[in-house]
Design a protein around this motif. Structure first.
Motif, mmCIF file in Angstrom:
data_model
loop_
_atom_site.group_PDB
_atom_site.id
_atom_site.type_symbol
_atom_site.label_atom_id
_atom_site.label_comp_id
_atom_site.label_asym_id
_atom_site.label_seq_id
_atom_site.Cartn_x
_atom_site.Cartn_y
_atom_site.Cartn_z
ATOM 1 N N PRO A 188 -3.578 6.140 4.342
ATOM 2 C CA PRO A 188 -2.673 7.284 4.512
ATOM 3 C C PRO A 188 -2.914 8.101 5.779
ATOM 4 O O PRO A 188 -1.982 8.670 6.334
ATOM 5 C CB PRO A 188 -2.931 8.137 3.274
ATOM 6 C CG PRO A 188 -3.482 7.203 2.264
ATOM 7 C CD PRO A 188 -4.213 6.149 3.019
ATOM 8 N N THR B 108 10.203 8.547 1.257
ATOM 9 C CA THR B 108 9.677 8.703 -0.101
ATOM 10 C C THR B 108 9.984 10.116 -0.569
ATOM 11 O O THR B 108 10.192 11.017 0.243
ATOM 12 C CB THR B 108 8.157 8.473 -0.177
ATOM 13 O OG1 THR B 108 7.501 9.400 0.680
ATOM 14 C CG2 THR B 108 7.793 7.053 0.198
ATOM 15 N N ARG C 32 -2.145 3.434 -0.034
ATOM 16 C CA ARG C 32 -3.365 2.944 -0.701
ATOM 17 C C ARG C 32 -3.123 1.625 -1.414
ATOM 18 O O ARG C 32 -4.012 0.788 -1.517
ATOM 19 C CB ARG C 32 -3.882 3.990 -1.689
ATOM 20 C CG ARG C 32 -4.590 5.148 -1.019
ATOM 21 C CD ARG C 32 -5.331 6.004 -2.029
ATOM 22 N NE ARG C 32 -4.434 6.608 -3.004
ATOM 23 C CZ ARG C 32 -3.789 7.767 -2.847
ATOM 24 N NH1 ARG C 32 -3.933 8.445 -1.723
ATOM 25 N NH2 ARG C 32 -3.006 8.236 -3.796
ATOM 26 N N ALA D 31 1.356 8.501 0.082
ATOM 27 C CA ALA D 31 -0.068 8.180 0.160
ATOM 28 C C ALA D 31 -0.427 7.067 -0.821
ATOM 29 O O ALA D 31 -1.211 6.165 -0.495
ATOM 30 C CB ALA D 31 -0.901 9.427 -0.118
ATOM 31 N N ALA D 32 0.158 7.102 -2.010
ATOM 32 C CA ALA D 32 -0.105 6.052 -3.005
ATOM 33 C C ALA D 32 0.410 4.703 -2.515
ATOM 34 O O ALA D 32 -0.234 3.663 -2.729
ATOM 35 C CB ALA D 32 0.541 6.416 -4.336
ATOM 36 N N THR E 62 7.950 12.166 -2.407
ATOM 37 C CA THR E 62 6.811 13.080 -2.312
ATOM 38 C C THR E 62 5.772 12.515 -1.358
ATOM 39 O O THR E 62 5.706 11.302 -1.130
ATOM 40 C CB THR E 62 6.146 13.307 -3.687
ATOM 41 O OG1 THR E 62 5.610 12.072 -4.145
ATOM 42 C CG2 THR E 62 7.134 13.855 -4.705
ATOM 43 N N ARG E 63 4.939 13.399 -0.847
ATOM 44 C CA ARG E 63 3.879 12.948 0.046
ATOM 45 C C ARG E 63 2.839 12.164 -0.741
ATOM 46 O O ARG E 63 2.267 11.203 -0.230
ATOM 47 C CB ARG E 63 3.230 14.143 0.740
ATOM 48 C CG ARG E 63 2.174 13.697 1.713
ATOM 49 C CD ARG E 63 1.710 14.798 2.600
ATOM 50 N NE ARG E 63 0.590 14.353 3.399
ATOM 51 C CZ ARG E 63 -0.147 15.150 4.128
ATOM 52 N NH1 ARG E 63 0.125 16.432 4.172
ATOM 53 N NH2 ARG E 63 -1.149 14.678 4.818
ATOM 54 N N SER E 64 2.594 12.573 -1.980
ATOM 55 C CA SER E 64 1.623 11.826 -2.776
ATOM 56 C C SER E 64 2.126 10.413 -3.065
ATOM 57 O O SER E 64 1.337 9.465 -3.126
ATOM 58 C CB SER E 64 1.307 12.567 -4.077
ATOM 59 O OG SER E 64 2.466 12.716 -4.860
ATOM 60 N N ALA E 65 3.431 10.237 -3.215
ATOM 61 C CA ALA E 65 3.990 8.889 -3.402
ATOM 62 C C ALA E 65 3.811 8.065 -2.128
ATOM 63 O O ALA E 65 3.536 6.859 -2.190
ATOM 64 C CB ALA E 65 5.464 8.968 -3.774
ATOM 65 N N TRP F 288 6.987 10.771 4.415
ATOM 66 C CA TRP F 288 7.540 11.803 3.551
ATOM 67 C C TRP F 288 8.470 12.725 4.339
ATOM 68 O O TRP F 288 9.537 13.107 3.855
ATOM 69 C CB TRP F 288 6.389 12.590 2.916
ATOM 70 C CG TRP F 288 6.811 13.841 2.242
ATOM 71 C CD1 TRP F 288 7.493 13.955 1.060
ATOM 72 C CD2 TRP F 288 6.605 15.178 2.703
ATOM 73 N NE1 TRP F 288 7.710 15.264 0.761
ATOM 74 C CE2 TRP F 288 7.169 16.044 1.766
ATOM 75 C CE3 TRP F 288 5.988 15.714 3.816
ATOM 76 C CZ2 TRP F 288 7.138 17.414 1.907
ATOM 77 C CZ3 TRP F 288 5.951 17.089 3.952
ATOM 78 C CH2 TRP F 288 6.524 17.918 3.007
ATOM 79 N N ASP G 80 1.418 8.809 6.118
ATOM 80 C CA ASP G 80 1.947 9.266 4.837
ATOM 81 C C ASP G 80 2.790 10.528 5.014
ATOM 82 O O ASP G 80 3.846 10.677 4.410
ATOM 83 C CB ASP G 80 0.836 9.477 3.814
ATOM 84 C CG ASP G 80 -0.154 10.558 4.209
ATOM 85 O OD1 ASP G 80 -0.278 10.859 5.411
ATOM 86 O OD2 ASP G 80 -0.828 11.098 3.308
ATOM 87 N N SER G 81 2.349 11.407 5.875
ATOM 88 C CA SER G 81 3.094 12.636 6.139
ATOM 89 C C SER G 81 4.419 12.326 6.841
ATOM 90 O O SER G 81 5.461 12.916 6.514
ATOM 91 C CB SER G 81 2.253 13.574 6.997
ATOM 92 O OG SER G 81 2.964 14.729 7.307
#
Length: 137
Positions: free
Chosen positions: A46, A22, A33, A29-30, A24-27, A17, A13-14
Motif C-alpha cells: 500500500p 475503490t 496486501r 490497502a486491502a 474506501t482507502r482501507s479497501a 482511493w 492505496d491513497s
C-alpha cells in the motif's frame, strides 16, 4: 484544487482511493496486501509510490482495471476531476447478456427435491445421463 504539482509521488492505496477506483482507502490497502494491485507489472504494498506515467492494474469484482497515471492527487476528488487524473486502458466490460444466470433458492426453502435439482441442472445447461422422464409409455 486537490492536486499538488510539486508532489513527486503518492501512495498507491491513497491514489487509487482518491481517483475513485475503490470506495474506501482501507479497501484499496486491502487490495494491495492481497496482491490485486500491480504498478508497472510488479505487485506492490500500500505504501508504494506512484508517479505520472506509471501503469496501475487493479483487479476487483472479477474485472481488471488498467489505468495510466496522468496526475497525482492528495485528497479524494469529485468524479469529473478524478477522470482527468488517469487514462483508462481497461478492456470493455462484458455485455449483460453474456453473464450467466445464477439460480437462487429462497432462504429457508430447505434441501432441493429431485425435481428441483433437475430443473436447476437444466437451467445451468447440464444434461443428465439417465432416460428422459417424458419418454415414458
Amino acid at each position: 484544487m486537490a492536486s499538488d504539482e510539486g508532489m513527486a509521488t503518492a501512495r498507491v492505496d491513497s491514489w487509487i482511493w482518491s481517483v475513485r477506483l475503490t470506495k474506501t482507502r482501507s479497501a484499496a490497502a486491502a487490495a494491495c496486501r492481497a496482491g490485486h494491485v500491480r504498478v508497472n507489472g510488479e505487485r506492490v504494498k500500500p505504501a508504494h509510490g506512484v508517479r505520472p506515467g506509471d501503469e496501475v492494474r487493479l483487479r476487483q469484482a472479477g474485472r481488471e482495471r488498467i489505468v495510466v497515471v496522468t496526475r497525482l492527487v492528495r485528497k479524494r476528488v469529485g468524479a469529473p476531476v478524478a477522470v482527468e487524473c488517469y487514462v483508462d486502458n481497461s478492456p470493455p466490460t462484458p455485455p449483460r447478456e453474456g453473464i450467466a444466470v445464477i439460480a437462487v433458492r429462497d432462504r429457508g426453502a430447505g434441501r432441493p427435491t429431485k425435481r428441483d435439482r433437475r430443473e436447476l441442472d437444466q437451467l445451468r445447461g447440464r444434461l443428465g445421463t439417465g432416460p428422459d422422464p417424458d419418454d415414458r409409455p
